[in-house]
Design an enzyme around this catalytic site. Sequence first.
Site, PDB file in Angstrom:
ATOM      1  N   ASP A  21      12.170  -1.465  -1.762  1.00  0.00           N
ATOM      2  CA  ASP A  21      10.912  -1.182  -3.100  1.00  0.00           C
ATOM      3  C   ASP A  21      10.299  -1.722  -3.787  1.00  0.00           C
ATOM      4  O   ASP A  21      11.409  -2.639  -4.370  1.00  0.00           O
ATOM      5  CB  ASP A  21      10.200   0.103  -2.885  1.00  0.00           C
ATOM      6  CG  ASP A  21       8.953   1.134  -3.164  1.00  0.00           C
ATOM      7  OD1 ASP A  21       8.619  -0.061  -2.793  1.00  0.00           O
ATOM      8  OD2 ASP A  21       8.328   2.289  -3.409  1.00  0.00           O
ATOM      9  N   HIS A  22       9.701  -1.646  -5.152  1.00  0.00           N
ATOM     10  CA  HIS A  22       9.416  -2.043  -6.067  1.00  0.00           C
ATOM     11  C   HIS A  22      11.165  -3.214  -6.359  1.00  0.00           C
ATOM     12  O   HIS A  22      10.885  -2.662  -6.960  1.00  0.00           O
ATOM     13  CB  HIS A  22       9.217  -1.302  -6.993  1.00  0.00           C
ATOM     14  CG  HIS A  22       7.522  -0.172  -6.758  1.00  0.00           C
ATOM     15  ND1 HIS A  22       6.556  -0.243  -7.533  1.00  0.00           N
ATOM     16  CD2 HIS A  22       6.886  -0.628  -5.692  1.00  0.00           C
ATOM     17  CE1 HIS A  22       5.738   0.575  -7.108  1.00  0.00           C
ATOM     18  NE2 HIS A  22       6.396  -0.096  -5.981  1.00  0.00           N
ATOM     19  N   HIS A  41       3.768   9.626   1.980  1.00  0.00           N
ATOM     20  CA  HIS A  41       4.173   9.020   0.711  1.00  0.00           C
ATOM     21  C   HIS A  41       3.560  10.444   0.047  1.00  0.00           C
ATOM     22  O   HIS A  41       2.919  10.675  -0.753  1.00  0.00           O
ATOM     23  CB  HIS A  41       3.454   7.447   0.573  1.00  0.00           C
ATOM     24  CG  HIS A  41       4.234   7.307  -0.829  1.00  0.00           C
ATOM     25  ND1 HIS A  41       4.145   7.550  -1.886  1.00  0.00           N
ATOM     26  CD2 HIS A  41       4.736   5.847  -0.153  1.00  0.00           C
ATOM     27  CE1 HIS A  41       4.741   6.104  -2.166  1.00  0.00           C
ATOM     28  NE2 HIS A  41       5.381   5.338  -1.503  1.00  0.00           N
ATOM     29  N   TYR A  94       6.042  -6.551  -6.169  1.00  0.00           N
ATOM     30  CA  TYR A  94       5.845  -6.915  -4.660  1.00  0.00           C
ATOM     31  C   TYR A  94       6.268  -8.213  -4.808  1.00  0.00           C
ATOM     32  O   TYR A  94       6.291  -9.113  -4.244  1.00  0.00           O
ATOM     33  CB  TYR A  94       5.367  -6.622  -4.191  1.00  0.00           C
ATOM     34  CG  TYR A  94       4.741  -5.364  -3.897  1.00  0.00           C
ATOM     35  CD1 TYR A  94       5.724  -4.444  -2.850  1.00  0.00           C
ATOM     36  CD2 TYR A  94       4.595  -3.679  -4.451  1.00  0.00           C
ATOM     37  CE1 TYR A  94       6.199  -3.408  -2.555  1.00  0.00           C
ATOM     38  CE2 TYR A  94       4.468  -2.892  -3.895  1.00  0.00           C
ATOM     39  CZ  TYR A  94       5.295  -2.600  -3.160  1.00  0.00           C
ATOM     40  OH  TYR A  94       5.340  -1.145  -2.695  1.00  0.00           O
ATOM     41  N   HIS A 141      11.504   4.362   1.209  1.00  0.00           N
ATOM     42  CA  HIS A 141      10.726   3.224   0.323  1.00  0.00           C
ATOM     43  C   HIS A 141      12.314   3.695  -0.731  1.00  0.00           C
ATOM     44  O   HIS A 141      12.656   4.389  -1.229  1.00  0.00           O
ATOM     45  CB  HIS A 141       9.432   3.748  -0.475  1.00  0.00           C
ATOM     46  CG  HIS A 141       8.782   3.505   0.366  1.00  0.00           C
ATOM     47  ND1 HIS A 141       7.450   3.342   0.035  1.00  0.00           N
ATOM     48  CD2 HIS A 141       8.397   3.034   2.163  1.00  0.00           C
ATOM     49  CE1 HIS A 141       6.464   3.388   0.293  1.00  0.00           C
ATOM     50  NE2 HIS A 141       6.936   2.329   1.503  1.00  0.00           N
ATOM     51  N   CYS A 143      10.302   7.893  -0.882  1.00  0.00           N
ATOM     52  CA  CYS A 143      10.432   7.372  -1.674  1.00  0.00           C
ATOM     53  C   CYS A 143      10.696   7.679  -2.674  1.00  0.00           C
ATOM     54  O   CYS A 143      10.596   8.547  -3.002  1.00  0.00           O
ATOM     55  CB  CYS A 143       9.067   7.379  -2.138  1.00  0.00           C
ATOM     56  SG  CYS A 143       8.189   5.857  -2.883  1.00  0.00           S
TER      57      CYS A 143
HETATM   58  C1  DNO Z   1       2.925   1.545  -4.302  1.00  0.00           C
HETATM   59  C2  DNO Z   1       3.018   1.753  -2.914  1.00  0.00           C
HETATM   60  C3  DNO Z   1       1.528   2.296  -2.310  1.00  0.00           C
HETATM   61  C4  DNO Z   1       1.897   3.329  -1.088  1.00  0.00           C
HETATM   62  C5  DNO Z   1       0.966   3.953  -0.717  1.00  0.00           C
HETATM   63  C6  DNO Z   1       0.720   5.100   0.255  1.00  0.00           C
HETATM   64  O1  DNO Z   1       3.444   0.186  -4.374  1.00  0.00           O
HETATM   65  O2  DNO Z   1       4.688   2.664  -3.451  1.00  0.00           O
HETATM   66  O3  DNO Z   1       0.920   2.191  -2.295  1.00  0.00           O
HETATM   67  O4  DNO Z   1       1.858   2.119  -0.347  1.00  0.00           O
HETATM   68  O5  DNO Z   1       0.466   5.159  -1.402  1.00  0.00           O
HETATM   69  O6  DNO Z   1      -0.033   5.427   0.788  1.00  0.00           O
END
Ligand code: DNO
Length: 350
Positions: A306-307, A196, A320, A261, A234
């Site tokens: 993602d978020h 990541h 989340y 992501h 990401c």
């Molecule tokens: C946050 C996530 C991070 C991710 C880690 C992967 O929302 O994107 O915590 O899970 O960095 O190792």
Amino acid sequence: MKMTFRWYGESDPVTLSHIRQIPNMSGVVTAVYDVPVGEVWPTEKIARLYSLCQENGLEMEVIESVPVHEDIKLGRPTRDKLIAAYAQTLRNLGRFGVKCVCYNFMPVFDWLRTNLKTVAEDGSTSLSYHHDELMGMDKTNLHLPGWDESYQKDELIALLSAYESITHEKLFENLVYFLKGILPALEETGIKMAIHPDDPPWDMFDLPRIITGADSYEKLFAAVPSPLNGVTFCTGSLGASRKNNLVSMAQKYASRIHFAHIRQLKLTGSHDFTEAGHLTASGDLDIYGVVNALVAAGFEGYVRPDHGRNIWGEDGKPGYGLFDRALGAAYLNGLFESAEKHLKEKENNK
Ligand code: DNO
């Protein structure tokens, strides 16, 4: 691509039965959360997660994260033992059909934000980051949103000072050492590692950060050429830096992107941002362009929205909750469907 959704295990207020109702959801991205970093994940704990997923018709092919112990990042003498334990966890995961493991190599802190509930005009809330605010904090007495429970004050100070002698080069060498150490387990299980990016992708509190953009990817793949050494692309982490051209990176590194992501940001300053809904028009990142570039380049990895924001009165874990991530999944499904169909039509017309 395979659409997935992050699930924080049995204590997650978002349930597997809700997740399976989101269209096109192939499985969840999850982890064992109650084993201290550095210890082997016991088979029984993995088996428990696996059977819960099975009962709900969901796959468990992606793990996020198996965290890397700070001693490995620091290159301390204990690292060999810790790397062996990590490799054993990978072998245990492989037995349950896990195909991809997301991890990061950020010293001390993983993601950083200054506010977890920034209110937008429409009443939704999201995470935001203001660089000057963070830099103005006293390093000896840090209180960071979302991190207060992770470290005791003295432990944090000791860790920050241990990193004083760790340069970017040294940290990178330690990453390569780690990857070479787990490579036999990867080859045995077929598990793909997906690092990541640093979030946000720049140094802070004098801590080196090394996975910040295209140059880092070039260095990483040159040092460990195995295709099992890949990345989690990401968009929100990389996109916080205006130096990163997400569309060209997506196109160039598609074969190494084992996991994507996808999320949106509004860039509010040179080093400031607020997270937004996934739609391209909702922020400054070209989500449409990224998906099209991935598809055109033959991307075959996992995707997760993602978020998300907190909307409709949900008070979910920051980033989340269920609702906005489900909207994000629906939007991304549409973009992928359209891009994939266009590509097929083009090929058929050749
Ligand atoms: C946050 C996530 C991070 C991710 C880690 C992967 O929302 O994107 O915590 O899970 O960095 O190792």
